[in-house]
Design a protein around this motif. Sequence first.
Motif, PDB file in Angstrom:
ATOM      1  N   GLY A  54       0.878  -1.287   0.067  1.00 25.22           N
ATOM      2  CA  GLY A  54       0.040   0.037   0.019  1.00 25.22           C
ATOM      3  C   GLY A  54       0.834   1.348   0.003  1.00 25.22           C
ATOM      4  O   GLY A  54       1.861   1.253   0.578  1.00 25.22           O
ATOM      5  N   PHE A  55       0.335   2.139  -0.730  1.00 21.15           N
ATOM      6  CA  PHE A  55       1.155   3.489  -0.716  1.00 21.15           C
ATOM      7  C   PHE A  55       0.244   4.691  -1.096  1.00 21.15           C
ATOM      8  O   PHE A  55      -0.872   4.436  -1.562  1.00 21.15           O
ATOM      9  N   ALA A  56       0.685   5.840  -0.990  1.00 24.05           N
ATOM     10  CA  ALA A  56      -0.029   7.076  -1.248  1.00 24.05           C
ATOM     11  C   ALA A  56       0.209   7.502  -2.847  1.00 24.05           C
ATOM     12  O   ALA A  56       1.405   7.397  -3.362  1.00 24.05           O
ATOM     13  N   LEU A  57      -0.656   7.789  -3.604  1.00 25.60           N
ATOM     14  CA  LEU A  57      -0.527   8.281  -4.931  1.00 25.60           C
ATOM     15  C   LEU A  57      -1.357   9.519  -5.317  1.00 25.60           C
ATOM     16  O   LEU A  57      -2.568   9.640  -5.215  1.00 25.60           O
ATOM     17  N   ALA A  58      -0.579  10.469  -5.276  1.00 24.92           N
ATOM     18  CA  ALA A  58      -1.314  11.991  -5.516  1.00 24.92           C
ATOM     19  C   ALA A  58      -1.552  12.075  -6.965  1.00 24.92           C
ATOM     20  O   ALA A  58      -1.439  11.294  -7.905  1.00 24.92           O
TER      21      ALA A  58
END
Length: 306
Positions: A54-58
């Motif tokens: 899981g990760f953030a994606l702008a």
Amino acid sequence: MAAMAAMAAVLFLLLAGAIRVSKGASFTFENNCEQTIWPGLLSGAGSPPLPTTGFALAQGESRSVPAPAGWSGRFWARTGCAGDPAAGAFACATADCGRGTVACGGAGAAPPATLAEFTLSAAAGGSDFFDVSLVDGFNLPVLVSPSGGKTCSATGCVADVNGACPRELAVVAGGETVACRSACGAFGKPEFCCSGAFANPNTCRPSSFSQVFKNACPRAYSYAYDDRTSTFTCPAGSSYRIVFCPSTSSQKSAGTNPTAVPAAGGGGDGGGGDVIIYQGFPYSGAAAAAATAALVAWSFLLVLLV
């Protein structure tokens, strides 16, 4: 000697190309939404692990991860996330994985969530299977676009189902519908969940609620036994783009609505059988098998010459 050197060079290039195909496959996640999303990644039992869960994606960003042979699992996007991951207080408005952190760490999405599901071939010359599923409901539009050539077709749910979500299924936050539950998730009845006496394709049929999903997204799974129009295939070693909130230009690559018919088995996880009959043609990786045979022939000839 010159002929042998030339043949060795050709063999090297062929082998290098084969290595790039088998080892260079990837999943690329793209965020076309108007806000940051947090993709979640869940590997199936026995699958090779991915480097992240899981990760953030702008907005406007993309990120690639390797697609190892033999991998199976699912992807989704979390929305409306906030809190301190370091304190285990990270949570999302939709599709939360319940870990309190950005990484999902082996946990799946809390419904409703739009899912992109994959079963990749473990062998060269085999076939990957993939689908987009609304069986657990809908939270964001998703497009899966493969790079495997003419035998592959994009699939997904590119419509904003939240705008057409029946009131009984709607998840509302801040006065707007942020997700749309499945009938199973909303009511828990066996006829909607394809469980108990309804746990087979003869007794579990589409409902008026699942038809809302199917009308909006003809290529996506709308209920558990929606295999006929919802499972797709591509040659082993293909790469895939998973586009959240796809733009009009992204949607054009999906073309017209195809019919994808599993030749054997089937199911929402896209893992039934080695061949799929798609638009009347069987795809089983014959082109890749032919290439492998050619490489073996070149290697044998080179050994004889040496």
